[in-house]
Design a protein around this motif. Structure first.
Motif, PDB file in Angstrom:
ATOM      1  N   PRO A  87     -12.477  18.605  -1.857  1.00 29.98           N
ATOM      2  CA  PRO A  87     -12.500  17.436  -2.670  1.00 29.98           C
ATOM      3  C   PRO A  87     -13.385  16.482  -1.814  1.00 29.98           C
ATOM      4  N   VAL A  88     -14.069  15.555  -2.465  1.00 31.18           N
ATOM      5  CA  VAL A  88     -14.893  14.516  -2.167  1.00 31.18           C
ATOM      6  C   VAL A  88     -14.294  13.418  -2.201  1.00 31.18           C
ATOM      7  N   LEU A  89     -14.032  12.630  -0.760  1.00 29.05           N
ATOM      8  CA  LEU A  89     -13.312  11.722  -0.762  1.00 29.05           C
ATOM      9  C   LEU A  89     -14.373  10.167  -0.648  1.00 29.05           C
ATOM     10  N   THR A  90     -14.100   9.144  -1.187  1.00 27.85           N
ATOM     11  CA  THR A  90     -14.960   7.828  -0.970  1.00 27.85           C
ATOM     12  C   THR A  90     -14.430   7.292   0.164  1.00 27.85           C
ATOM     13  N   ALA A  91     -15.372   6.476   0.845  1.00 28.99           N
ATOM     14  CA  ALA A  91     -15.087   5.921   2.184  1.00 28.99           C
ATOM     15  C   ALA A  91     -13.614   4.964   1.648  1.00 28.99           C
ATOM     16  N   LYS A  92     -13.534   4.677   0.703  1.00 31.35           N
ATOM     17  CA  LYS A  92     -12.243   3.757   0.476  1.00 31.35           C
ATOM     18  C   LYS A  92     -10.833   4.731   0.563  1.00 31.35           C
ATOM     19  N   GLN A  93     -11.175   5.742   0.051  1.00 26.72           N
ATOM     20  CA  GLN A  93     -10.004   6.811  -0.026  1.00 26.72           C
ATOM     21  C   GLN A  93      -9.578   7.267   1.249  1.00 26.72           C
ATOM     22  N   LYS A  95     -10.226   5.512   4.322  1.00 26.02           N
ATOM     23  CA  LYS A  95      -9.511   4.419   4.745  1.00 26.02           C
ATOM     24  C   LYS A  95      -7.970   4.278   4.311  1.00 26.02           C
ATOM     25  N   VAL A  96      -7.856   4.671   3.042  1.00 30.58           N
ATOM     26  CA  VAL A  96      -6.343   4.549   2.542  1.00 30.58           C
ATOM     27  C   VAL A  96      -5.626   5.597   3.441  1.00 30.58           C
ATOM     28  N   MET A  97      -6.024   6.633   3.289  1.00 31.25           N
ATOM     29  CA  MET A  97      -5.359   7.812   3.947  1.00 31.25           C
ATOM     30  C   MET A  97      -5.201   7.571   5.488  1.00 31.25           C
ATOM     31  N   GLN A  98      -6.272   7.063   6.175  1.00 27.77           N
ATOM     32  CA  GLN A  98      -5.886   6.836   7.565  1.00 27.77           C
ATOM     33  C   GLN A  98      -4.991   5.655   7.810  1.00 27.77           C
ATOM     34  N   LEU A  99      -4.965   4.746   6.941  1.00 23.11           N
ATOM     35  CA  LEU A  99      -3.921   3.614   7.181  1.00 23.11           C
ATOM     36  C   LEU A  99      -2.635   4.026   6.715  1.00 23.11           C
ATOM     37  N   GLY A 100      -2.333   5.022   5.800  1.00 24.00           N
ATOM     38  CA  GLY A 100      -1.074   5.537   5.490  1.00 24.00           C
ATOM     39  C   GLY A 100      -0.499   6.423   6.713  1.00 24.00           C
ATOM     40  N   ALA A 101      -1.530   7.083   7.350  1.00 23.79           N
ATOM     41  CA  ALA A 101      -1.199   7.948   8.493  1.00 23.79           C
ATOM     42  C   ALA A 101      -0.705   6.888   9.529  1.00 23.79           C
ATOM     43  N   ILE A 102      -1.188   5.917   9.859  1.00 21.66           N
ATOM     44  CA  ILE A 102      -1.154   4.942  10.793  1.00 21.66           C
ATOM     45  C   ILE A 102       0.298   4.306  10.444  1.00 21.66           C
ATOM     46  N   ASN A 103       0.682   3.912   9.374  1.00 23.11           N
ATOM     47  CA  ASN A 103       1.732   3.269   8.902  1.00 23.11           C
ATOM     48  C   ASN A 103       2.751   4.221   9.185  1.00 23.11           C
TER      49      ASN A 103
END
Length: 113
Positions: A87-93, A95-103
């Motif tokens: 899977p090729v993720l965009t920079a935005k995707q 970032k969303v995954m990183q924020l989800g993990a942080i939350n």
């Protein structure tokens, strides 16, 4: 047997070598007789699951009858290569995954208190 047979000829030849009718092969494959007919006449192509079943059925029957197994390799060569795209993720995707993990980590820490 001709090494350059196409799939319909190969299926027909294997079935004939085993001295099976289309009905018998269809029953072993759990498909309709018309499906076997269509495969043998090039009107349809077996799915990769059905090709795998054909290989298994032909291998078992050929071993019972001590028939050469050259066509099994030919059938295997017709199976599509498994494709597992990365899977090729965009920079935005990302970032969303990183924020989800942080939350998730913050919630875990907060609930531990």
């Amino acid at each position: 047997m001709d090494q350059d047979m196409d799939l319909p000829q190969l299926i027909r030849s294997c079935r004939a070598t085993m001295r099976w009718t289309q009905d018998q092969l269809a029953a072993a494959m759990k498909v309709k007789k018309v499906t076997v007919y269509r495969w043998e006449h090039g009107l349809a192509t077996p799915s990769s699951d059905n090709l795998t079943r054909l290989i298994l059925i032909f291998r078992i029957e050929c071993q019972k009858k001590e028939i050469g197994l050259w066509f099994l390799n030919r059938l295997r060569s017709l199976l599509p290569e498994p494709h597992h795209p990365t899977p090729v993720l965009t920079a935005k995707q990302r970032k969303v995954m990183q924020l989800g993990a942080i939350n998730q980590n913050l919630r875990r820490v907060a609930s531990a208190r």
